[in-house]
Design a protein around this motif. Structure first.
Motif, PDB file in Angstrom:
ATOM      1  N   UNK A  57       1.359  -1.048  -0.528  1.00  0.00           N
ATOM      2  CA  UNK A  57       0.193  -0.310  -0.224  1.00  0.00           C
ATOM      3  C   UNK A  57       0.924   1.300  -0.091  1.00  0.00           C
ATOM      4  N   UNK A  58       1.931   0.827   1.107  1.00  0.00           N
ATOM      5  CA  UNK A  58       2.767   2.435   0.588  1.00  0.00           C
ATOM      6  C   UNK A  58       4.165   2.778  -0.376  1.00  0.00           C
ATOM      7  N   UNK A  59       4.099   1.619  -1.313  1.00  0.00           N
ATOM      8  CA  UNK A  59       4.454   1.628  -2.504  1.00  0.00           C
ATOM      9  C   UNK A  59       3.480   2.273  -3.612  1.00  0.00           C
ATOM     10  N   UNK A  60       1.807   1.937  -3.209  1.00  0.00           N
ATOM     11  CA  UNK A  60       0.948   2.915  -4.242  1.00  0.00           C
ATOM     12  C   UNK A  60       1.500   3.778  -3.696  1.00  0.00           C
ATOM     13  N   UNK A  61       0.929   4.313  -2.538  1.00  0.00           N
ATOM     14  CA  UNK A  61       0.809   6.002  -2.260  1.00  0.00           C
ATOM     15  C   UNK A  61       2.409   6.680  -2.347  1.00  0.00           C
ATOM     16  N   UNK A  62       3.267   5.604  -2.787  1.00  0.00           N
ATOM     17  CA  UNK A  62       4.525   6.552  -3.426  1.00  0.00           C
ATOM     18  C   UNK A  62       4.328   6.477  -4.935  1.00  0.00           C
ATOM     19  N   UNK A  63       4.444   6.037  -5.499  1.00  0.00           N
ATOM     20  CA  UNK A  63       3.692   6.220  -7.068  1.00  0.00           C
ATOM     21  C   UNK A  63       2.420   7.178  -7.253  1.00  0.00           C
ATOM     22  N   UNK A  64       1.385   6.968  -6.492  1.00  0.00           N
ATOM     23  CA  UNK A  64       0.091   8.230  -6.498  1.00  0.00           C
ATOM     24  C   UNK A  64       0.361   8.678  -5.108  1.00  0.00           C
ATOM     25  N   UNK A  65       0.532   9.924  -4.761  1.00  0.00           N
ATOM     26  CA  UNK A  65       0.265   9.925  -3.505  1.00  0.00           C
ATOM     27  C   UNK A  65      -1.351  10.796  -3.264  1.00  0.00           C
ATOM     28  N   UNK A  66      -1.820  10.300  -4.652  1.00  0.00           N
ATOM     29  CA  UNK A  66      -3.629  10.669  -4.461  1.00  0.00           C
ATOM     30  C   UNK A  66      -4.276   9.435  -4.476  1.00  0.00           C
ATOM     31  N   UNK A  67      -3.604   8.756  -4.000  1.00  0.00           N
ATOM     32  CA  UNK A  67      -4.499   7.432  -3.854  1.00  0.00           C
ATOM     33  C   UNK A  67      -5.106   6.676  -3.068  1.00  0.00           C
ATOM     34  N   UNK A  68      -6.277   6.934  -3.735  1.00  0.00           N
ATOM     35  CA  UNK A  68      -7.883   7.162  -1.868  1.00  0.00           C
ATOM     36  C   UNK A  68      -7.558   5.726  -1.583  1.00  0.00           C
ATOM     37  N   UNK A  69      -7.482   4.841  -2.135  1.00  0.00           N
ATOM     38  CA  UNK A  69      -8.200   3.802  -2.094  1.00  0.00           C
ATOM     39  C   UNK A  69      -6.825   3.160  -1.442  1.00  0.00           C
ATOM     40  N   UNK A  70      -5.469   3.255  -1.434  1.00  0.00           N
ATOM     41  CA  UNK A  70      -4.413   2.708  -1.039  1.00  0.00           C
ATOM     42  C   UNK A  70      -3.909   3.451   0.940  1.00  0.00           C
ATOM     43  N   UNK A  71      -4.884   4.040   0.386  1.00  0.00           N
ATOM     44  CA  UNK A  71      -4.196   4.856   1.890  1.00  0.00           C
ATOM     45  C   UNK A  71      -5.929   3.760   2.474  1.00  0.00           C
ATOM     46  N   UNK A  72      -6.981   3.650   2.022  1.00  0.00           N
ATOM     47  CA  UNK A  72      -7.811   2.793   2.971  1.00  0.00           C
ATOM     48  C   UNK A  72      -7.446   1.785   3.060  1.00  0.00           C
ATOM     49  N   UNK A  73      -6.779   0.735   2.354  1.00  0.00           N
ATOM     50  CA  UNK A  73      -6.134   0.007   2.815  1.00  0.00           C
ATOM     51  C   UNK A  73      -5.747  -0.067   3.991  1.00  0.00           C
ATOM     52  N   UNK A  74      -4.416   1.277   3.831  1.00  0.00           N
ATOM     53  CA  UNK A  74      -3.722   0.869   5.280  1.00  0.00           C
ATOM     54  C   UNK A  74      -3.997   1.386   6.637  1.00  0.00           C
ATOM     55  N   UNK A  75      -5.176   2.085   6.241  1.00  0.00           N
ATOM     56  CA  UNK A  75      -5.914   1.768   7.335  1.00  0.00           C
ATOM     57  C   UNK A  75      -6.950   0.797   7.848  1.00  0.00           C
ATOM     58  N   UNK A  76      -7.742  -0.549   7.122  1.00  0.00           N
ATOM     59  CA  UNK A  76      -7.418  -1.768   7.096  1.00  0.00           C
ATOM     60  C   UNK A  76      -6.341  -2.366   7.866  1.00  0.00           C
TER      61      UNK A  76
END
Length: 221
Positions: A57-76
Motif C-alpha cells: 500500500x505504501x508503494x502505491x502511495x509513493x507512486x500516486x500520492x492521491x491514491x485514496x484506495x491505498x490509504x483505505x487499505x492502510x487504514x484496514x
C-alpha cells in the motif's frame, strides 16, 4: 478480461496463489502502476499478512500520492492490528482524497468506536448509514454508537431499521431489550430477549438479561 481483472476474479474465487501470481506478473510488466500494488496489498490483507500488505500500500502511495484506495487499505491494516491512531489518519486521508463511499466512513467510525471515542464515531457512522442504508451491519453499529452516547430514542429507531433489513438479528433484539429496560417496559424487554434467544440460543447477554428480570420479578412478589 484484463490480467488485473483476472487476478481480482481469482481472489473472489479463493484462488489466492493464482491471484498472487497474476498480481506479481502485472507489477513486473508495469512497475509504475500503483493499482497493481494496491491490488496485491488487498490480497495480502485478505491473507492477514499485514506487514507485507502495508509495504505494498505504501508503494502505491509513493507512486500516486492521491491514491485514496491505498490509504483505505492502510487504514484496514492498522485497524486489524489495533493501531487506531494510524488507522484514523489513513481512513481520514482516503475520505479527504475523495473516496466518497460507505466503507471508509464506516471503518473510521468503527475505529473511533473500538477506541471508545463514541461521540467522535457518530458522524462517520451516520454518514456510512446514509450512503448504505440497506446494510444491516452498518445500521447496527450506528445504533450502538447512538446507544453508547445515551441517544436511546434514536438508537431504538435505528435498531428497528436493522430488523426491517434483517429480521433474524439477535443483537438488535438484545439492544432493544436493554432500551426497553431503561424505559421501564419490562414486558417489552422480555419479548426482545426471548426473540434474541430464539434466533441465537447461546446469546449470553440476552440470557443473562432475561434471568435478571426473572430474579427481579420474584423479589417483587
Amino acid at each position: 478480461m484484463t490480467e488485473i481483472d483476472q487476478g481480482i476474479q481469482y481472489m473472489k474465487e479463493g484462488k489466492l496463489e493464482e491471484a498472487a501470481q497474476y498480481f506479481t506478473d502485472a507489477i513486473e510488466q508495469d512497475p509504475k502502476n500503483p493499482v497493481h500494488y494496491i491490488n496485491f496489498g488487498n490480497l495480502l490483507l485478505h491473507m492477514k499478512d499485514y506487514q507485507r500488505a502495508e509495504r505494498f500500500y505504501l508503494k502505491g502511495t509513493e507512486l500516486d500520492q492521491e491514491a485514496a484506495t491505498a490509504y483505505y487499505g492502510l487504514g484496514n491494516v492498522y485497524f486489524e492490528q489495533d493501531e487506531f491512531e494510524k488507522a484514523k489518519k489513513s481512513f481520514q486521508k482516503a475520505i479527504n482524497l475523495g473516496l466518497e463511499e460507505a466503507d471508509p466512513y464506516f471503518m473510521l467510525g468503527m475505529t473511533f468506536l473500538y477506541d471508545e471515542q463514541f461521540k467522535l464515531s457518530l458522524p462517520y457512522l451516520q454518514r456510512a448509514s446514509e450512503l448504505n442504508p440497506d446494510d444491516a451491519d452498518v445500521q447496527f453499529q450506528y445504533g450502538l454508537a447512538l446507544a453508547q452516547t445515551q441517544q436511546l430514542d434514536r438508537a431504538k429507531e435505528v435498531f428497528n431499521q436493522v430488523l426491517e433489513i434483517q429480521e433474524v438479528h439477535s443483537d438488535a433484539h438484545y439492544n432493544l431489550g436493554v432500551i426497553s429496560l431503561f424505559e421501564e417496559n419490562i414486558d417489552q424487554a422480555i419479548v426482545h430477549f426471548d426473540k434474541a434467544l430464539e434466533i441465537q440460543p447461546d446469546h449470553l447477554l440476552a440470557g443473562n438479561g432475561k434471568k435478571q428480570i426473572e430474579i427481579m420479578l420474584e423479589d417483587n412478589q
